[in-house]
Enzyme design. Structure first.
Site, PDB file in Angstrom:
ATOM      1  N   HIS A  90      64.386 -85.849  -2.223  1.00  0.00           N
ATOM      2  CA  HIS A  90      64.285 -85.476  -4.190  1.00  0.00           C
ATOM      3  C   HIS A  90      64.929 -86.519  -4.965  1.00  0.00           C
ATOM      4  O   HIS A  90      64.799 -87.598  -4.790  1.00  0.00           O
ATOM      5  CB  HIS A  90      63.723 -84.279  -5.061  1.00  0.00           C
ATOM      6  CG  HIS A  90      64.129 -84.928  -6.451  1.00  0.00           C
ATOM      7  ND1 HIS A  90      62.726 -85.569  -7.130  1.00  0.00           N
ATOM      8  CD2 HIS A  90      64.903 -84.011  -6.872  1.00  0.00           C
ATOM      9  CE1 HIS A  90      63.277 -85.469  -8.461  1.00  0.00           C
ATOM     10  NE2 HIS A  90      64.140 -84.560  -8.512  1.00  0.00           N
ATOM     11  N   HIS A 118      71.701 -84.947  -9.718  1.00  0.00           N
ATOM     12  CA  HIS A 118      71.134 -84.612 -11.329  1.00  0.00           C
ATOM     13  C   HIS A 118      71.056 -83.437 -10.525  1.00  0.00           C
ATOM     14  O   HIS A 118      70.616 -82.737 -11.885  1.00  0.00           O
ATOM     15  CB  HIS A 118      70.081 -86.030 -11.176  1.00  0.00           C
ATOM     16  CG  HIS A 118      69.123 -85.856 -10.435  1.00  0.00           C
ATOM     17  ND1 HIS A 118      68.585 -86.432  -9.589  1.00  0.00           N
ATOM     18  CD2 HIS A 118      67.874 -84.514 -11.396  1.00  0.00           C
ATOM     19  CE1 HIS A 118      67.602 -85.514  -9.299  1.00  0.00           C
ATOM     20  NE2 HIS A 118      66.492 -84.652 -10.223  1.00  0.00           N
ATOM     21  N   GLU A 141      72.293 -77.459 -12.079  1.00  0.00           N
ATOM     22  CA  GLU A 141      71.497 -76.854 -12.256  1.00  0.00           C
ATOM     23  C   GLU A 141      70.638 -75.801 -11.744  1.00  0.00           C
ATOM     24  O   GLU A 141      70.143 -74.475 -11.229  1.00  0.00           O
ATOM     25  CB  GLU A 141      69.981 -77.421 -13.375  1.00  0.00           C
ATOM     26  CG  GLU A 141      68.421 -76.640 -13.662  1.00  0.00           C
ATOM     27  CD  GLU A 141      69.178 -75.632 -14.786  1.00  0.00           C
ATOM     28  OE1 GLU A 141      70.558 -75.772 -15.209  1.00  0.00           O
ATOM     29  OE2 GLU A 141      68.104 -74.503 -14.858  1.00  0.00           O
ATOM     30  N   ASP A 142      70.225 -76.190 -10.510  1.00  0.00           N
ATOM     31  CA  ASP A 142      69.807 -75.629  -8.873  1.00  0.00           C
ATOM     32  C   ASP A 142      70.855 -75.341  -7.655  1.00  0.00           C
ATOM     33  O   ASP A 142      70.075 -74.381  -7.495  1.00  0.00           O
ATOM     34  CB  ASP A 142      68.717 -76.789  -8.793  1.00  0.00           C
ATOM     35  CG  ASP A 142      67.390 -77.158  -9.907  1.00  0.00           C
ATOM     36  OD1 ASP A 142      67.267 -76.438 -10.217  1.00  0.00           O
ATOM     37  OD2 ASP A 142      66.392 -77.788  -8.748  1.00  0.00           O
ATOM     38  N   ASP A 194      63.511 -89.557 -11.704  1.00  0.00           N
ATOM     39  CA  ASP A 194      63.672 -87.894 -11.813  1.00  0.00           C
ATOM     40  C   ASP A 194      62.475 -87.968 -12.235  1.00  0.00           C
ATOM     41  O   ASP A 194      61.316 -86.950 -11.385  1.00  0.00           O
ATOM     42  CB  ASP A 194      65.039 -86.790 -12.499  1.00  0.00           C
ATOM     43  CG  ASP A 194      64.259 -85.870 -12.545  1.00  0.00           C
ATOM     44  OD1 ASP A 194      64.074 -85.620 -11.095  1.00  0.00           O
ATOM     45  OD2 ASP A 194      64.454 -84.958 -13.194  1.00  0.00           O
ATOM     46  N   ASP A 244      37.952-109.795 -17.537  1.00  0.00           N
ATOM     47  CA  ASP A 244      38.630-110.098 -17.189  1.00  0.00           C
ATOM     48  C   ASP A 244      40.102-109.123 -16.200  1.00  0.00           C
ATOM     49  O   ASP A 244      40.418-108.130 -17.150  1.00  0.00           O
ATOM     50  CB  ASP A 244      39.921-110.936 -18.419  1.00  0.00           C
ATOM     51  CG  ASP A 244      39.772-110.137 -19.171  1.00  0.00           C
ATOM     52  OD1 ASP A 244      38.940-109.165 -19.413  1.00  0.00           O
ATOM     53  OD2 ASP A 244      40.185-109.533 -20.551  1.00  0.00           O
TER      54      ASP A 244
HETATM   55 MN    MN Z   1      65.435 -83.378 -10.581  1.00  0.00          MN
END
Ligand code: MN
Length: 723
Positions: free
Chosen positions: A48, A72, A76-77, A139, A259
């Site tokens: 990712h 990024h 956090e993860d 992201d 169009d």
């Molecule tokens: Mn992410």
């Protein structure tokens, strides 16, 4: 999954001097940190951040942004910490990752109010560094591309949020490609059936019209070439979401949509853009109302291009965009194309070149700094993101871009808050016009100002820009507070005078702790609002003082108002001679039957507007029964022998016979009353109701007139109206 050398190669392709070691370090660090983590799809999580980085390499962003994209989600993860990132990658990348981590944490809260808060923080982070937002958009784009693996409710929420916030934001930043893809993916998730239906139609159409696109491309290229313009012409079908939106907007079926093809003509210079336009318009009839020149008047996000639609070969409506290669780059990559990477790769000068898109962000951030209600902010943001724009000019030729529906008031606030606050009128294209006129593209607007003005509170609901609304709200709040403190000051002055004690701000200051208020102004406002009794303030300043009666806003016109015994403060500027009010306070009589001297009167305070004087018997006062803080004691302040007249209203029932009205008018005239207005309504065969507005000196005068009228044979009934 992208290999390490592939990532480096992607960056080196557009930035040969990129810091290879940095990219390698970020790759390895993130790979180790994410380890065996899996995404909802079952793939390794590490794929990712790499895809996010890849999206940003397409936008040719600097290596700090690419590295931040790779990193990024680490803080956090995973076990990774910000200190570690700072130490390994330096403070610049550390700050980017920190911003992204904060946004991600805020993302977890999905309530509406919390969303406004999210977005606000997100943009505040951007104020510091716009690259945080670019990574966030990439992201979101990758998450949208892989949304299919999420449970349905989550999918809906994310798609909705993307459509409402991120897609328009990408558009505003000028990244059209990304905006379109975010819209398509949201649409596909929010309304899969509509999406499929339109796609099916498009496929059928492609099968039929493949030749047509080629043909039009050929024809255009040849025609331009014959006039010496080397142009790159490319045609494409519009995207399902933009087709769907058009179908919704114009309520037409797919078959009626004419169009569906859009062609882009890329030429070398601005001059060639206009020449190409001339060639197109002389070759095919143009469709009226579709021509737009965003080259001379660029969009807020710096988008420049000429748009037109013609009835082209095969009677097919063809939408054309004509622009230079430079403009095309900005159209695709927005601020990323010229504000960031082109400024160099060391990041320090990244914000030096403020494009219009970046200015928009700044404005949004200004707004954030002013308002403190997240709901309010989300509302404004949506407003500013979704409306089309109008372009207007100041007399000096400054271009002011506003959302569609904007008024000269919005215009004034867009120029400067002070201009908005003091606006009293305007000229549009040299002609005096109402401030509530809806502005049109190209209008030249001149604002007429008057110093010392407060914007009417009602404007707040009439403007469309967030800036104007926030400023009006603030100005109104300030003005109301000023009125309350002024009123409080008057009340206290009189209360102290009556108590025979000296009054000054200094003395009041000394008593602040006893009054449990933070400032003198707070005390004045509290007294003005009726939250605090003037007698309590006197006792707080002079604890030894004992008064015989309580003083303060004690309800409906007791006839013993605070001002008893003081010398007259003089006539009000408005001509209504009452005591008990600050001279600066706007004051008027109740419109439905005023008060005359001799009446017991009461003032009703309407914040932001002033005080309305009612006779105490007025039935209209019942509406304010539950708002005691709006009741203000006032009393007449009229010099004896005054010849000032006051408005009153009476209602008569008169017998229908010739000359009855003349008799009534004669009575009033004989008694020196002035008739301002007469209103007659025939009630029955025999009787007519007559309402008369007249002016009299005082209650005695009025009562004399009423008594005389009652004595008349043609008059069966007379009543005074007091609202
Ligand atoms: Mn992410």
């Amino acid at each position: 999954m992208m290999r390490q050398y592939e990532l480096v190669e992607r960056v080196k392709r557009y930035n040969p001097s990129a810091d290879e070691a940095l990219l390698n370090r970020a790759y390895v660090y993130a790979m180790m940190a994410h380890g065996n983590q899996k995404r909802a799809s079952g793939d390794l999580f590490f794929g990712h951040p790499l895809e996010v980085a890849a999206i940003l390499t397409d936008m040719k962003l600097d290596e700090a942004t690419i590295a931040a994209a790779v990193l990024h989600d680490t803080v956090e993860d995973t076990e990774a910490t910000l200190e570690e990132i700072n130490k390994t990658f330096g403070p610049q990348i550390g700050a980017l990752v920190d911003g992204l981590t904060k946004i991600k944490r805020l993302d977890l809260v999905s309530k509406r109010a919390a969303q406004g808060e999210n977005f606000r923080k997100l943009l505040l982070a951007v104020a510091d560094d716009v690259r945080v937002l670019l990574v966030k958009l990439a992201d979101r784009l990758h998450n949208m591309r892989t949304l299919g693996f999420m449970p349905p409710e989550k999918r809906q929420r994310i798609a909705q949020e993307t459509l409402e916030i991120y897609a328009p934001l990408a558009g505003r930043m000028g990244i059209q490609e990304m905006r379109e893809e975010l819209e398509e993916l949201s649409f596909q998730n929010l309304d899969p059936e509509a999406f499929e239906a339109i796609n099916r139609h498009l496929h059928e159409l492609t099968a039929k019209s493949e030749k047509l696109v080629e043909e039009i491309e050929q024809t255009l290229t040849t025609k331009l070439k014959a006039q010496g313009i080397d142009a790159q012409v490319s045609g494409r079908q519009k995207r399902p979401y933009s087709i769907w939106r058009k179908m919704e907007r114009k309520s037409v079926s797919f078959e009626q949509l004419s169009d569906i093809f859009a062609f882009r003509i890329i030429v070398g210079t601005v001059d060639e853009c206009y020449r190409a336009l001339g060639i197109v318009h002389t070759s095919w009839p143009m469709v009226p109302g579709r021509y737009k020149d965003y080259i001379s008047t660029p969009k807020q996000n710096d988008y420049r291009s000429i748009h037109t639609t013609v009835i082209g070969p095969g009677s097919q409506r063809v939408e054309l965009q004509i622009r230079t290669a430079d403009m095309d780059e900005v159209a695709e990559y927005g601020i990323a194309a010229h504000a960031l990477y082109k400024e160099g790769v060391n990041g320090n000068s990244r914000l030096a070149n403020e494009s219009r898109a970046y200015q928009w962000l700044r404005r949004t951030i200004d707004l954030l700094a002013e308002g403190d209600n997240p709901e309010e902010f989300l509302e404004h943001t949506k407003l500013e993101l979704f409306h089309d724009q109008v372009f207007c000019f100041t007399p000096k030729g400054r271009l002011i871009a506003l959302p569609r529906g904007a008024t000269p008031i919005d215009f004034a606030y867009a120029v400067h808050t002070d201009v908005g606050n003091t606006a009293v009128g305007c000229k549009i294209n040299g002609r005096m016009s109402p401030l509530l006129t809806e502005l049109q593209n190209g209008d030249e607007v001149e604002i007429v100002r008057a110093e010392g003005q407060t914007p009417p509170a009602a404007w707040e609901s009439l403007v469309v820009t967030g800036k104007a609304r926030a400023s009006i709200r603030r100005a109104t709040r300030t003005a109301v507070r000023r009125q309350y403190t002024g009123l409080g000051h008057q009340i206290l002055e009189r209360a102290f005078e009556r108590a025979g004690r000296a009054f000054s701000d200094e003395k009041l200051k000394g008593a602040l702790p006893r009054l449990a208020r933070a400032s003198v102004e707070d005390v004045l406002a509290a007294v003005g609002r009726g939250e605090m009794f003037s007698g309590d303030v006197v006792r707080a300043v002079y604890p030894d003082y004992k008064d015989e009666r309580r003083v303060g806003p004690d309800g409906k016109g007791t006839g013993q108002p605070d001002g008893a015994g003081t010398k007259p403060t003089g006539e009000q500027p408005t001509g209504i001679p009452v005591r008990g009010l600050n001279k600066d306070m706007p004051i008027r009589f109740a419109p439905e039957g005023g008060a005359v001297p001799g009446d017991r009167i009461v003032g009703i305070l309407t914040p932001g507007e002033g005080v309305t004087i009612y006779p105490i018997q007025s039935p209209s006062l019942a509406a304010f029964d539950n708002e005691p803080d709006r009741w203000i004691d006032v009393r007449w302040d009229l010099e004896s022998g005054s010849t000032q007249r006051f408005p009153a209203r009476i209602k008569l029932q008169s017998i229908n016979e010739p000359g009855s009205l003349a008799q009534i008018a004669q009575v009033i005239a004989d008694h020196d009353g002035n008739i301002d207005n007469v209103n007659m309504k025939r009630r029955t065969q025999d009787f007519t109701d007559i309402t008369i507005d007249l002016t009299v000196w005082d209650l005695k005068h009025l009562n004399a007139i009423i008594a005389e009228l009652r004595a008349k044979r043609v008059v069966s009934r007379v009543d005074r109206i007091t609202g």
